[in-house]
Every structure is written in C-alpha cells, then in structure tokens.
Design an enzyme around this catalytic site. Structure first.
Site, PDB file in Angstrom:
ATOM      1  N   GLN A 149     -13.301 -13.636   9.762  1.00 18.82           N
ATOM      2  CA  GLN A 149     -13.135 -12.250  10.209  1.00 18.82           C
ATOM      3  C   GLN A 149     -11.641 -11.914  10.313  1.00 18.82           C
ATOM      4  O   GLN A 149     -10.865 -12.651  10.926  1.00 18.82           O
ATOM      5  CB  GLN A 149     -13.829 -12.062  11.568  1.00 18.82           C
ATOM      6  CG  GLN A 149     -13.820 -10.646  12.098  1.00 18.82           C
ATOM      7  CD  GLN A 149     -14.667  -9.665  11.288  1.00 18.82           C
ATOM      8  OE1 GLN A 149     -15.636 -10.042  10.644  1.00 18.82           O
ATOM      9  NE2 GLN A 149     -14.290  -8.400  11.297  1.00 18.82           N
ATOM     10  N   LYS A 199     -23.265  -9.233  12.342  1.00 24.17           N
ATOM     11  CA  LYS A 199     -23.467 -10.037  11.125  1.00 24.17           C
ATOM     12  C   LYS A 199     -24.445 -11.176  11.412  1.00 24.17           C
ATOM     13  O   LYS A 199     -25.345 -11.466  10.615  1.00 24.17           O
ATOM     14  CB  LYS A 199     -22.130 -10.602  10.631  1.00 24.17           C
ATOM     15  CG  LYS A 199     -21.267  -9.567   9.934  1.00 24.17           C
ATOM     16  CD  LYS A 199     -19.845 -10.031   9.715  1.00 24.17           C
ATOM     17  CE  LYS A 199     -18.978  -8.860   9.232  1.00 24.17           C
ATOM     18  NZ  LYS A 199     -17.549  -9.123   9.252  1.00 24.17           N
ATOM     19  N   ASP A 253     -16.690 -12.537   0.823  1.00 26.41           N
ATOM     20  CA  ASP A 253     -15.837 -11.385   1.121  1.00 26.41           C
ATOM     21  C   ASP A 253     -15.078 -10.918  -0.127  1.00 26.41           C
ATOM     22  O   ASP A 253     -14.477  -9.848  -0.119  1.00 26.41           O
ATOM     23  CB  ASP A 253     -14.792 -11.815   2.159  1.00 26.41           C
ATOM     24  CG  ASP A 253     -14.867 -11.018   3.434  1.00 26.41           C
ATOM     25  OD1 ASP A 253     -15.633 -10.044   3.484  1.00 26.41           O
ATOM     26  OD2 ASP A 253     -14.151 -11.385   4.376  1.00 26.41           O
TER      27      ASP A 253
HETATM   28  N1  GUN Z   1     -12.495  -7.016   9.094  1.00 26.27           N
HETATM   29  C1  GUN Z   1     -12.887  -5.732   8.857  1.00 26.27           C
HETATM   30  N2  GUN Z   1     -13.612  -5.669   7.728  1.00 26.27           N
HETATM   31  C2  GUN Z   1     -13.679  -6.920   7.235  1.00 26.27           C
HETATM   32  C3  GUN Z   1     -14.309  -7.494   6.085  1.00 26.27           C
HETATM   33  O1  GUN Z   1     -14.955  -6.830   5.263  1.00 26.27           O
HETATM   34  N3  GUN Z   1     -14.137  -8.831   5.937  1.00 26.27           N
HETATM   35  C4  GUN Z   1     -13.434  -9.577   6.822  1.00 26.27           C
HETATM   36  N4  GUN Z   1     -13.315 -10.879   6.586  1.00 26.27           N
HETATM   37  N5  GUN Z   1     -12.845  -9.090   7.889  1.00 26.27           N
HETATM   38  C5  GUN Z   1     -12.983  -7.763   8.092  1.00 26.27           C
END
Ligand code: GUN
Length: 298
Positions: free
Chosen positions: A98, A54, A121
């Site tokens: 995350q 990311k 998100d």
């Molecule tokens: N962990 C796995 N996929 C995601 C996601 O799309 N967002 C977040 N915050 N954590 C994740």
C-alpha cells in the site's frame, strides 16, 4: 442535468461476481485458493480503510487474503525481506504494498523488488514497460477499471480524442497508455499545461486524476463528452456534513449539464479499483499455477 451517471458500483459488483465464479473453478483446478498479500506500513488512516476493504473483498470472492501490518518505523531491509518472502511463497499470487510508504522508506526500491508475475498493482518497471510496448501484463487497477467503464459506455474508442489530466505513475501515465492502445488520440495534461480548459474542450473522453477538488468545470467540456472522475477529495467540514463532503476532481453539477456521461464521486471509479485488483490477482493466479484462462474472460 442531462448526462447519464455511470454506475461504477454496479459494474464493479458484476466484475466481482465474475471473479468469484472464476475463483471457484481456479480452486478446483489448482487445488488451492488464489491468494493476495497486502502490506501496510504505518498507521495512515485512509490506507488502513483501503487495506481493510481489500481484505474483506478478497475473502468475499473466495480468495485467500494475507495481511501484513508493519510499524511506522519499519526498516527498508525488513520490508524488502518481506517482499522476498512473499515472492517465494507459492500460496501468494499477488503482492500489493500500500502506497504511500512512510517517508524514510525508498518506495521505488520496494516496488521494484516485487516479482512481476505477482505485480497485481502493475507498478514494477517490467509491468510498466510491457504496457508501453503493448504486451500482455498486469495493469494498474484504477486506470484499467476506468477503461472498462469507458468501453462499456462507448464501445469502440478508436479515433476518439482523449485528454488525461494528471501524469502520476498510479493513474495518469498508465491511463494514457491504455487509451493509446485503444487507438485514441491521447493528450496528457498536467499542472504546467497552458490553457488547460482549451485542451480539455477538445476531448471526447476526459479522465481527471489530479487530486484537486472540483477543478474541471462544465464550461471546460465539449458537449457530449464522456467524463471519468478519478479524484477522491474530502472538503472541509460544514454544519450539515461534519466529516466533510467527498468530491471528485470534476465539478459534477456543471459538468453533468454538458457531458453525455459522467462518473459520480463516490460510486464511480472508486469501487472499480478493488474489483480490478481481485481480477488482476486471479489472472496472475492462473498464470502462476499454469491453469489456462480464456482471453478476455475477466
Ligand atoms: N494507494 C492508493 N491507491 C493505491 C493503489 O492503487 N495501489 C497501491 N499500492 N497503493 C495505493
């Protein structure tokens, strides 16, 4: 194999290129870069890989990336205080914590603390509620990316039968809402669903998001169905593949013989998630800075 293989990697690259163009014009209009803050608590290896990619992708498309790596034993109050700080920071347009968080932390309380204007998100109750109400707002990245692939492949989805397998907050539930908003007839199937194969056989669109390797078989599918495989599962190591093979929730070989189109794993939905995260951050940045963005521009 008869199915077309949906190239999520290529689609995501196109989306990222568009995001990069808009990120440059945003910077000119706002006098600053759009910014994404990513918070990682603990040392989960998969999460570390996601957060690193990311960060790289955010920089590559001309946005600012703020990374916060906190130790595994971080207290709830410390994490909440960081979210408050990021909520108040005018350089931060998007906040992603995350998941999953270490077990001692209250995930829901942390997510609810995020300012909905920065909820890239799409997981806060405000974002979730707005999606259910059909109001504009930030939508979870993986389901929105899956919908983009479906619309690119099928055009108008209205009236199609869609079966979403999985009812998670991150994928299944928002995916069902998005398909409903496209006027699909939506069924959400899950671990307690009876006669799952029969339910799936009704579907023109199948979205598999259960986290069970190669569960959906070709003979579960209606001939001509479009299959979106959200699963990313690593099989046990073998001699040829010491790290273990990556597979989806769909048995690709048998499904590709029946479906009209299918996403591969890897290279299908996976690359879309980060591309949509960047897109959501830029959409949030325009709103937060009061810079207009044409409807449907991204
Ligand atoms: N962990 C796995 N996929 C995601 C996601 O799309 N967002 C977040 N915050 N954590 C994740």
């Amino acid at each position: 194999m008869s199915a077309a293989v949906i190239d999520g990697k290529a689609f995501a690259a196109g989306l990222r290129a568009r995001v990069a163009e808009y990120a440059a014009t945003f910077e000119q209009s706002a006098g600053r870069k759009a910014g994404l803050a990513v918070v990682l608590v603990g040392e989960d290896p998969a999460s570390q890989v996601y957060v690193a990619s990311k960060h790289k992708a955010t920089i590559e498309c001309g946005m600012a990336s703020f990374e916060y790596k906190l130790p595994d034993d971080t207290a709830q109050d410390t994490l909440i205080a960081l979210v408050d700080q990021l909520n108040a920071d005018p350089m931060v347009d998007g906040i992603l914590v995350q998941l999953p968080l270490p077990r001692h932390l209250d995930e829901q309380a942390v997510v609810e603390r995020i300012d909905p204007a920065k909820d890239v998100d799409g997981l806060t109750p405000v974002s979730t509620g707005r999606l259910a109400l059909g109001l504009p707002g930030l939508v979870p990245c993986t389901p929105l990316g899956s919908l983009m692939l479906l619309k690119d492949r099928l055009g108008d989805l209205s009236g199609l039968d869609a079966v979403v397998i999985g009812r998670s907050i991150l994928v299944g539930k928002p995916m069902a809402q998005l398909l409903l908003a496209q006027s699909c007839t939506v069924t959400i199937a899950h671990s307690r669903t009876k006669n799952l194969a029969e339910v799936v056989r009704r579907a023109d669109i199948v979205v598999a998001a259960v986290g069970r390797p190669e569960m959906v078989k070709g003979d579960w599918l209606k001939p001509g169905a479009t299959v979106i495989d959200v699963g990313i599962n690593r099989l046990p190591p073998t001699e040829g593949k010491p790290k273990g093979r990556l597979v989806g929730d769909v048995d690709f070989a048998s499904a590709a013989a029946v479906a009209e189109a299918i996403t591969p794993v890897p290279g299908g939905v996976g690359p879309m998630t980060i591309a949509v995260l960047l897109r959501n951050t830029l959409v949030a940045a325009h709103r937060n800075a009061g810079v207009p963005l044409a409807d449907g521009a991204l």
